[in-house]
Enzyme design. Structure first.
Site, short mmCIF file in Angstrom:
data_model
loop_
_atom_site.label_atom_id
_atom_site.label_comp_id
_atom_site.label_asym_id
_atom_site.label_seq_id
_atom_site.Cartn_x
_atom_site.Cartn_y
_atom_site.Cartn_z
N SER A 102 9.03 -3.59 2.71
CA SER A 102 7.91 -3.23 3.56
C SER A 102 8.26 -3.09 5.03
CB SER A 102 6.78 -4.27 3.43
OG SER A 102 6.33 -4.35 2.11
N LYS B 40 -2.25 -7.88 3.51
CA LYS B 40 -1.75 -7.32 4.76
C LYS B 40 -2.88 -6.79 5.64
CE LYS B 40 2.80 -6.23 2.86
NZ LYS B 40 3.73 -5.19 2.40
#
Length: 207
Positions: free
Chosen positions: A85, A128
């Protein structure tokens, strides 16, 4: 200048993680510290390879990276970090470092990158986005292929964020950099004599 924000998935949920990148005259080395795992190290290398392949577009000479060392560090070095990520986050930070182009401070992001500049989907989207909301992030850049994950996000969270879907690096750059900023070739500001390094803060990610 050069601050880039990413999001990590931790055992207790999502969190904002900041790191640092320093560029200075050297021999073309990429130095990675902060207990970055194998996948995260590969993401950093992919980001560097992409920027090198676009050297002309960023106003850099072809041999610039042979004369420059890049050090990426993610603080809290006692905590191991891994996952793809961080790809676009490290890429944005690296572009900011070599062009001295400022990054918007209220933008968060997550996504894996390929050598050809594609943005691939990642996991932990709900955690997130919740972390980005808590941190006061205004715009969040998300891989386009993660759009389906937005159905799991509470309406109030989605309404508080300007979510941008990105398929490629060009879109990521568009959403992150200050539009009025001019790209300054790094050759004009970094001498290959001993000089104080230019430090750029960048986010590290996991997950």
């Amino acid at each position: 200048m050069g601050v880039s924000t990413g999001v990590a998935v931790t055992p207790v949920g999502g969190d904002i993680v900041l790191g640092e990148a320093t560029i200075y005259s050297g021999e073309g080395k990429l130095i990675l510290t902060g207990q970055l795992g194998d996948v995260m190290q590969e993401s950093a290398k992919a980001a560097l390879s992409y920027v090198e392949s676009k050297a002309d577009e960023f106003g850099l000479t072809k041999d610039f990276f042979k004369k420059t060392d890049i050090h990426i560090h993610v603080p809290e070095g006692a905590i191991p970090k891994d996952g793809p990520s961080a790809g676009i986050t490290m890429l944005v930070a690296l572009i900011s470092a070599v062009t001295k182009k400022p990054v918007k401070r209220d933008v968060g992001m997550t996504g894996e990158i390929t050598l050809r500049g594609r943005i691939l989907p990642v996991g932990g989207i709900k955690s997130k986005l919740l972390a980005a909301h808590r941190a006061g992030i205004k715009t969040f850049v998300l891989p386009a292929k993660n759009e389906k994950d937005l159905t799991e996000i509470p309406r109030e969270i989605k309404s508080s964020l300007d979510i941008k879907l990105a398929d490629n690096v060009d879109e990521v750059i568009q959403y992150n950099f200050v539009e009025t900023a001019k790209v300054t070739p790094l050759e004009s500001r970094v001498s290959h004599r001993k000089k104080k390094p230019v430090t750029v803060q960048v986010s590290g990610l996991s997950g």
